[in-house]
Design a protein around this motif. Sequence first.
Motif, PDB file in Angstrom:
ATOM      1  N   GLU A   5       8.830  -7.667  54.452  1.00  0.00           N
ATOM      2  CA  GLU A   5       9.723  -6.649  54.996  1.00  0.00           C
ATOM      3  C   GLU A   5       9.276  -5.284  54.510  1.00  0.00           C
ATOM      4  OE1 GLU A   5      13.741  -7.354  53.651  1.00  0.00           O
ATOM      5  OE2 GLU A   5      13.441  -9.518  53.768  1.00  0.00           O
ATOM      6  N   ILE A   6       9.606  -4.269  55.298  1.00  0.00           N
ATOM      7  CA  ILE A   6       9.362  -2.888  54.900  1.00  0.00           C
ATOM      8  C   ILE A   6      10.709  -2.183  54.886  1.00  0.00           C
ATOM      9  CG2 ILE A   6       8.266  -0.707  55.536  1.00  0.00           C
ATOM     10  CD1 ILE A   6       6.175  -2.561  57.029  1.00  0.00           C
ATOM     11  N   VAL A   7      11.008  -1.522  53.773  1.00  0.00           N
ATOM     12  CA  VAL A   7      12.243  -0.751  53.673  1.00  0.00           C
ATOM     13  C   VAL A   7      11.949   0.585  53.007  1.00  0.00           C
ATOM     14  CG1 VAL A   7      13.728  -2.803  53.524  1.00  0.00           C
ATOM     15  CG2 VAL A   7      12.955  -1.690  51.429  1.00  0.00           C
ATOM     16  N   GLN A   8      12.722   1.589  53.385  1.00  0.00           N
ATOM     17  CA  GLN A   8      12.695   2.853  52.663  1.00  0.00           C
ATOM     18  C   GLN A   8      13.918   2.819  51.764  1.00  0.00           C
ATOM     19  OE1 GLN A   8      12.407   6.434  55.024  1.00  0.00           O
ATOM     20  NE2 GLN A   8      13.106   7.681  53.317  1.00  0.00           N
ATOM     21  N   ALA A   9      13.689   2.786  50.452  1.00  0.00           N
ATOM     22  CA  ALA A   9      14.801   2.599  49.526  1.00  0.00           C
ATOM     23  C   ALA A   9      14.399   3.017  48.121  1.00  0.00           C
ATOM     24  CB  ALA A   9      15.218   1.122  49.518  1.00  0.00           C
ATOM     25  N   ILE A 111       7.293 -17.455  37.353  1.00  0.00           N
ATOM     26  CA  ILE A 111       8.608 -17.260  36.749  1.00  0.00           C
ATOM     27  C   ILE A 111       9.745 -17.746  37.651  1.00  0.00           C
ATOM     28  CG2 ILE A 111       7.838 -15.393  35.240  1.00  0.00           C
ATOM     29  CD1 ILE A 111       9.029 -13.374  37.201  1.00  0.00           C
ATOM     30  N   GLY A 112       9.416 -18.168  38.867  1.00  0.00           N
ATOM     31  CA  GLY A 112      10.434 -18.702  39.768  1.00  0.00           C
ATOM     32  C   GLY A 112      11.159 -17.659  40.594  1.00  0.00           C
ATOM     33  N   ALA A 113      10.531 -16.520  40.842  1.00  0.00           N
ATOM     34  CA  ALA A 113      11.148 -15.466  41.652  1.00  0.00           C
ATOM     35  C   ALA A 113      10.976 -15.789  43.136  1.00  0.00           C
ATOM     36  CB  ALA A 113      10.516 -14.113  41.338  1.00  0.00           C
ATOM     37  N   HIS A 114      12.080 -15.808  43.858  1.00  0.00           N
ATOM     38  CA  HIS A 114      12.038 -16.083  45.292  1.00  0.00           C
ATOM     39  C   HIS A 114      11.845 -14.809  46.116  1.00  0.00           C
ATOM     40  CE1 HIS A 114      13.063 -20.328  44.923  1.00  0.00           C
ATOM     41  NE2 HIS A 114      13.860 -19.949  43.944  1.00  0.00           N
ATOM     42  N   SER A 115      12.140 -13.664  45.498  1.00  0.00           N
ATOM     43  CA  SER A 115      11.972 -12.394  46.202  1.00  0.00           C
ATOM     44  C   SER A 115      11.349 -11.379  45.250  1.00  0.00           C
ATOM     45  CB  SER A 115      13.312 -11.878  46.732  1.00  0.00           C
ATOM     46  OG  SER A 115      14.262 -11.760  45.681  1.00  0.00           O
ATOM     47  N   ILE A 116      10.497 -10.518  45.809  1.00  0.00           N
ATOM     48  CA  ILE A 116       9.779  -9.526  45.015  1.00  0.00           C
ATOM     49  C   ILE A 116       9.679  -8.246  45.825  1.00  0.00           C
ATOM     50  CG2 ILE A 116       7.548 -10.425  45.802  1.00  0.00           C
ATOM     51  CD1 ILE A 116       6.358  -9.637  43.097  1.00  0.00           C
ATOM     52  N   ALA A 117       9.889  -7.107  45.147  1.00  0.00           N
ATOM     53  CA  ALA A 117       9.790  -5.796  45.799  1.00  0.00           C
ATOM     54  C   ALA A 117       8.660  -5.001  45.160  1.00  0.00           C
ATOM     55  CB  ALA A 117      11.107  -5.040  45.668  1.00  0.00           C
ATOM     56  N   PHE A 118       7.795  -4.469  46.000  1.00  0.00           N
ATOM     57  CA  PHE A 118       6.643  -3.682  45.561  1.00  0.00           C
ATOM     58  C   PHE A 118       6.819  -2.217  45.918  1.00  0.00           C
ATOM     59  CE2 PHE A 118       4.535  -7.809  46.105  1.00  0.00           C
ATOM     60  CZ  PHE A 118       3.668  -7.845  45.028  1.00  0.00           C
ATOM     61  N   PRO A 119       6.494  -1.313  44.987  1.00  0.00           N
ATOM     62  CA  PRO A 119       6.327   0.086  45.379  1.00  0.00           C
ATOM     63  C   PRO A 119       4.957   0.223  46.036  1.00  0.00           C
ATOM     64  CG  PRO A 119       5.719  -0.163  43.093  1.00  0.00           C
ATOM     65  CD  PRO A 119       6.189  -1.529  43.572  1.00  0.00           C
ATOM     66  N   THR A 120       4.637   1.413  46.494  1.00  0.00           N
ATOM     67  CA  THR A 120       3.318   1.648  47.062  1.00  0.00           C
ATOM     68  C   THR A 120       2.364   1.942  45.901  1.00  0.00           C
ATOM     69  OG1 THR A 120       4.474   2.611  48.941  1.00  0.00           O
ATOM     70  CG2 THR A 120       2.089   2.865  48.884  1.00  0.00           C
ATOM     71  N   LEU A 154       8.142  -4.509  50.817  1.00  0.00           N
ATOM     72  CA  LEU A 154       7.279  -3.361  50.575  1.00  0.00           C
ATOM     73  C   LEU A 154       8.166  -2.124  50.682  1.00  0.00           C
ATOM     74  CD1 LEU A 154       4.171  -4.468  52.650  1.00  0.00           C
ATOM     75  CD2 LEU A 154       4.525  -4.647  50.176  1.00  0.00           C
ATOM     76  N   VAL A 155       8.340  -1.443  49.565  1.00  0.00           N
ATOM     77  CA  VAL A 155       9.312  -0.356  49.475  1.00  0.00           C
ATOM     78  C   VAL A 155       8.620   0.992  49.661  1.00  0.00           C
ATOM     79  CG1 VAL A 155      11.095   0.709  48.043  1.00  0.00           C
ATOM     80  CG2 VAL A 155      10.697  -1.769  47.910  1.00  0.00           C
ATOM     81  N   ALA A 156       9.004   1.673  50.724  1.00  0.00           N
ATOM     82  CA  ALA A 156       8.493   3.015  51.005  1.00  0.00           C
ATOM     83  C   ALA A 156       9.343   4.026  50.246  1.00  0.00           C
ATOM     84  CB  ALA A 156       8.562   3.287  52.501  1.00  0.00           C
ATOM     85  N   PHE A 157       8.695   4.984  49.607  1.00  0.00           N
ATOM     86  CA  PHE A 157       9.416   5.978  48.813  1.00  0.00           C
ATOM     87  C   PHE A 157       9.910   7.144  49.653  1.00  0.00           C
ATOM     88  CE2 PHE A 157       4.843   6.417  48.313  1.00  0.00           C
ATOM     89  CZ  PHE A 157       4.608   7.736  48.673  1.00  0.00           C
ATOM     90  N   ASN A 158       9.434   7.248  50.888  1.00  0.00           N
ATOM     91  CA  ASN A 158       9.917   8.287  51.803  1.00  0.00           C
ATOM     92  C   ASN A 158       9.558   7.872  53.238  1.00  0.00           C
ATOM     93  OD1 ASN A 158       7.178   8.955  52.189  1.00  0.00           O
ATOM     94  ND2 ASN A 158       7.259  10.656  50.728  1.00  0.00           N
TER      95      ASN A 158
END
Length: 174
Positions: A5-9, A111-120, A154-158
């Motif tokens: 997924e892509i989010v701005q957040a 570590i058993g993480a089902h969800s992960i969020a990346f900055p750019t 994938l977290v967009a900063f703007n």
Amino acid sequence: MATVEIVQADITRLSVDAVVNAANSALAGGGGVDGAIHRAAGPVLDQECRAIRQTRYRSGLPTGAAVETSAGNLPARWVIHTVGPVWDNSGTQDGLLASCYTNCITVADEIGAHSIAFPTISAGAFGYPLDRATRVAVETCTRARTDIVERIVLVAFNAKAERAYRRAVDAVAG
């Protein structure tokens, strides 16, 4: 295979199992997303990072490697720290940047993480061109092999970063 997924957040406010910190090799907190994650997580993050530097990575976390800590006051359970490459215009760092994403997903599995969020990763102070950084992120995450991770954000900063991610998705799909 995980969904991407892509989010701005604000990555520090996302409800995911793990957030990725685009760290410096000293794991000391700094500017940009690194500083924001350290501030939001609170002192426990600094304490755990110091312990890692004193034991596992005395010379600093190598570029492309990944290591986890708890997340302190963040909504996430873990922070996975990785050091992206500094852009030098040689065009040779894409593999190192891809290894940041791959190694973070591997740690998330461990570590058993089902969800992960990346900055750019590397697109801020490290000077990586935004279009290139987002393309590497999308290519690597959409092809990632994972046993546990179901959701990659994938977290967009703007808005500019979000558009770059969407172009990368179109290019990878096309």
